[in-house]
Design a protein around this motif. Sequence first.
Motif, PDB file in Angstrom:
ATOM      1  N   SER A 158      15.739  27.167  -8.498  1.00  0.00           N
ATOM      2  CA  SER A 158      16.543  26.563  -9.084  1.00  0.00           C
ATOM      3  C   SER A 158      15.037  25.309  -9.512  1.00  0.00           C
ATOM      4  N   ILE A 159      14.962  24.710 -10.521  1.00  0.00           N
ATOM      5  CA  ILE A 159      14.390  23.497 -10.934  1.00  0.00           C
ATOM      6  C   ILE A 159      14.826  22.662 -10.349  1.00  0.00           C
ATOM      7  N   VAL A 160      16.534  22.414 -10.582  1.00  0.00           N
ATOM      8  CA  VAL A 160      17.394  21.414  -9.787  1.00  0.00           C
ATOM      9  C   VAL A 160      16.896  20.200  -8.875  1.00  0.00           C
TER      10      VAL A 160
ATOM     11  N   TYR B 160      -0.725 -18.451   7.585  1.00  0.00           N
ATOM     12  CA  TYR B 160      -1.572 -17.292   7.565  1.00  0.00           C
ATOM     13  C   TYR B 160      -1.648 -16.231   6.885  1.00  0.00           C
ATOM     14  N   GLN B 161      -0.349 -14.926   7.425  1.00  0.00           N
ATOM     15  CA  GLN B 161      -0.216 -13.539   6.363  1.00  0.00           C
ATOM     16  C   GLN B 161      -0.466 -13.638   4.864  1.00  0.00           C
TER      17      GLN B 161
ATOM     18  N   PRO C 100      11.896  11.602  -6.400  1.00  0.00           N
ATOM     19  CA  PRO C 100      12.016  10.670  -6.263  1.00  0.00           C
ATOM     20  C   PRO C 100      11.593  10.669  -4.958  1.00  0.00           C
TER      21      PRO C 100
ATOM     22  N   PHE D  54      13.927   4.900 -11.728  1.00  0.00           N
ATOM     23  CA  PHE D  54      12.507   4.771 -10.956  1.00  0.00           C
ATOM     24  C   PHE D  54      12.659   3.192 -11.717  1.00  0.00           C
TER      25      PHE D  54
ATOM     26  N   THR E  95       8.085  11.448  -3.744  1.00  0.00           N
ATOM     27  CA  THR E  95       7.471  10.027  -4.321  1.00  0.00           C
ATOM     28  C   THR E  95       6.975   9.597  -3.911  1.00  0.00           C
TER      29      THR E  95
ATOM     30  N   THR F 254      16.825  10.073 -13.398  1.00  0.00           N
ATOM     31  CA  THR F 254      15.475   9.824 -12.641  1.00  0.00           C
ATOM     32  C   THR F 254      14.603   8.653 -12.707  1.00  0.00           C
TER      33      THR F 254
ATOM     34  N   MET G 139      22.574  24.374 -19.115  1.00  0.00           N
ATOM     35  CA  MET G 139      21.419  24.297 -18.097  1.00  0.00           C
ATOM     36  C   MET G 139      20.769  23.425 -18.876  1.00  0.00           C
TER      37      MET G 139
ATOM     38  N   TRP H  34      18.866  19.542 -16.998  1.00  0.00           N
ATOM     39  CA  TRP H  34      18.061  19.076 -16.892  1.00  0.00           C
ATOM     40  C   TRP H  34      17.488  18.108 -17.773  1.00  0.00           C
TER      41      TRP H  34
ATOM     42  N   ALA I 233      -5.893 -11.852  -0.174  1.00  0.00           N
ATOM     43  CA  ALA I 233      -7.566 -10.465  -0.226  1.00  0.00           C
ATOM     44  C   ALA I 233      -6.250  -9.292  -1.858  1.00  0.00           C
TER      45      ALA I 233
ATOM     46  N   SER J 152      -9.919 -16.745  14.369  1.00  0.00           N
ATOM     47  CA  SER J 152      -9.390 -16.852  15.254  1.00  0.00           C
ATOM     48  C   SER J 152      -9.625 -15.284  16.411  1.00  0.00           C
ATOM     49  N   LYS J 153     -10.351 -15.446  16.174  1.00  0.00           N
ATOM     50  CA  LYS J 153     -11.527 -14.095  16.845  1.00  0.00           C
ATOM     51  C   LYS J 153     -12.342 -15.125  17.992  1.00  0.00           C
TER      52      LYS J 153
ATOM     53  N   SER K  94      -7.446 -10.552  12.054  1.00  0.00           N
ATOM     54  CA  SER K  94      -7.807 -10.247  10.624  1.00  0.00           C
ATOM     55  C   SER K  94      -8.920  -8.845  10.957  1.00  0.00           C
ATOM     56  N   ASP K  95      -8.792  -7.904  11.484  1.00  0.00           N
ATOM     57  CA  ASP K  95      -9.439  -6.866  11.438  1.00  0.00           C
ATOM     58  C   ASP K  95      -8.888  -5.878  11.238  1.00  0.00           C
TER      59      ASP K  95
ATOM     60  N   THR L  88      19.221  15.134 -15.364  1.00  0.00           N
ATOM     61  CA  THR L  88      19.163  14.771 -13.765  1.00  0.00           C
ATOM     62  C   THR L  88      17.473  14.163 -14.873  1.00  0.00           C
TER      63      THR L  88
ATOM     64  N   PHE M 115      -3.980  -8.610  12.574  1.00  0.00           N
ATOM     65  CA  PHE M 115      -3.218  -9.108  12.350  1.00  0.00           C
ATOM     66  C   PHE M 115      -3.422 -10.947  12.737  1.00  0.00           C
TER      67      PHE M 115
ATOM     68  N   MET N  75     -10.079  -8.662   6.740  1.00  0.00           N
ATOM     69  CA  MET N  75      -9.184  -9.093   5.510  1.00  0.00           C
ATOM     70  C   MET N  75      -9.716  -9.597   4.833  1.00  0.00           C
TER      71      MET N  75
ATOM     72  N   VAL O  94      13.824  18.373  -8.781  1.00  0.00           N
ATOM     73  CA  VAL O  94      13.777  17.728  -8.987  1.00  0.00           C
ATOM     74  C   VAL O  94      14.024  17.098  -8.547  1.00  0.00           C
ATOM     75  N   LEU O  95      15.108  16.362  -7.783  1.00  0.00           N
ATOM     76  CA  LEU O  95      16.261  15.734  -7.104  1.00  0.00           C
ATOM     77  C   LEU O  95      16.067  15.243  -5.797  1.00  0.00           C
TER      78      LEU O  95
END
Lengths: 443, 296
Positions: free
Chosen positions: B11-13, A80-81, B20, A16, B23, A12, A1, A5, A88, A400-401, B260-261, A8, B257, B46, B16-17
């Motif tokens: 079970s903790i598995v 522009y974007q 991700p 990441f 998140t 992970t 086990m 652990w 920003a 633009s406005k 830009s507000d 795993t 966009f 913006m 954990v899986l």
Amino acid sequence: MKRLWLGTMLATMFIFTSVLSGCAGAGSQSGNGAKGTEISAIVQDRWAPYVKKAVSIWNSEHPKQKVNLNMLVVGYPQLYQKLTTSAAGGNTPDFSLIDSVWVTEFAKNGYLQPLDSIDPSWVKNDYDKDFYPALIKGDSYQGHPYAIHTQTDMVLLWYRKDWFKNEGLQPPKTWQDLTSDAKYFAQKNIEKKYGNTQGIAFQAGVKAGETTTSQILPFLWSNGADVLKNGQVVLNSKNTIQSMQMLNNLVKDGSAPADVTTYDWNTSLQLFAKGKTAISVGGSYEKASIQQESGWSDAQFKQKVGFVPVPAGPNGKPSTQSGGMDYVIYKSSQNQKLDLSILKLITGPKLMKDFLVETQQNSPRISVTKSFDPKKQWFLKETGNYLYNAETRPSSPVYSKVSTQLQNMIEDSVSGNTSAGTAVSNAASAISQVTGLKEKSSK
Amino acid sequence: MQTILKKQKISIVPIVLLLPALTLLAVFSIYPVFNAFFLSFYNKQMLAPGKTFIGLGNYIHLFQDAAFMNSLKVTVLYVGGSVLLQFLMGLIIASLLCVKDLKGRAIFRTLIILPYTLSELVVSLIWLRMLDPQSGVINYIISLFGAQPVNWLFHWALPVVILVNVWWGTTFSLLMFESAMQGIPQSLYEAAEVDGASVFQRFIYITLPALKYISLLVLIMITLYTINSFGIIFVLTAGGPVGATNVIGMYMWNNAFQSSDLGLGATISTIIFIVNIVITLIYIRGFGMSTMERRD
């Protein structure tokens, strides 16, 4: 086990770490070589080869002060974007290409470095003397220049010179000429003769976006109207209403179809190139596209197509609007002098002329316009003369406005959705609200 | 902690899986929702550094803005028309494809699924060419019958964008319904046939009740997708003419966009989020609370 652990957790963490390092790798480039200074830039595709060329010239002339260029190339729709998100996010490049109407917005918010603070003598002796005054005015904010035009263009009225000649008509000089000529070519028997379907084409809706604003503004100026003046919103005037009514009348009398409000940014030029309209409101930058679309050679174009500025209204004089793309240097740049040295090369007469001849765009430098060959570059030389009397779009940090409100005004007036008076009054109030400037009515 | 887990036999598995994924969900879905809600109380442009707290200012501005009220009206018509037609068309075509001994079923299915393999942008561009008043194939076809060319995106803008959306989106409901129909035991239909039930009665009393849960899912998904997306409108009309197709998504994009507000854009997206939740709850309620019960 316990092993499961551990396995795993390790898997992970591995996933990441891989994802994060992948992200970092995608964003950065190993442009910082062992020698030289890295300069980052954001430009558009057509400009990129000339930036590279300028850097290469610089490096060959300054072997001890080499520049490593880290350039991001994007298309106009993304520019522009990309620039606003970079700004920003506090991640501006050293210099970038920018549309001239965005300069005030970026300057006001403190992202740009005034050019006269980097090299005042160049600004005094070259920039101020050789660039067209209207362009310098548009590139300045609170009396300081912030941008260098790399090319320019202007709003024009294209007309079928050959058709006008056949019918014994003169190119329009006033609104009266314009409306009568447009109406003339919208007659059934004349349409049958030339195969056109309308007298005049122009973009008049939000779908064409900024093209609508830039191409219709000269119709305000040509009647003595304006949007902003002396820190006030002066749009709500008798002259603006007259301009909108004139455009609406072109639709009402059948010279233009009602669906001009649904035109895309290039619909007018396509209609003109296909021989579907006798007159089209467009820009000097459309010449190459018209030739490409119609298949006309330069000689055929010269024989078939004429161009004039937007004709004079009852209270004004012929007018045109000039715009174009600029280079700017960002305040965050650590190499502002070096950036400007590179930009001086790119916007210098030599490279600028090569670029303009290749792309068929007008010159922002008076000396370059004068140097155009009257036979080979006749169009650039002739249209260059209009730039002395050109105007630029309203200078505002919230441009633009402002532009969106102008597009709404034009669409509402031309479609007849509201009366011209109401559309103008609504737009003026909205612009006053978004700019925070006082509204001045002179109806 | 371990004792608690042992006691509860957890079970903790799996936790954990799932970590991700959770998140990523938290970072890219949950955080933006809360951030948009938070930003809706601020004036945030913006490019301007910093933001100013304005309370309900953005909300008040929106509900006083005629263009926003128009966009709500247009959204109701666009979403209503699109969802109704996609749902009905999907159901009808799926029923036809499930007809016993249908010849060429695979060909029909492939042809009907084809539009869905194209992106929204490609579909929009294809229709833009087809609807072109000068050179579009649709005007060419109607001209063969002596009709005058029509500028579809001017005179019939809203119905046209609804139809394009239905043409593209019906495949989703069709696939869902067809797969659900294939799961209905054939013996039920055979028994009903023996009892003398007509085709219509079999559809009403066997097929429809069996599709209850999938119908709810289809309705929720196509409604939310139609409210949130505006790609077809963006390409075909950009919200025009004169706001006739200016759906709320288009209105939000323009404010956030184009102008830009970000504060106003966040306010509109918060409103869209609330509308989505309310519509989902209405659907669930409309289908009966039993829908929410666990099906073992």
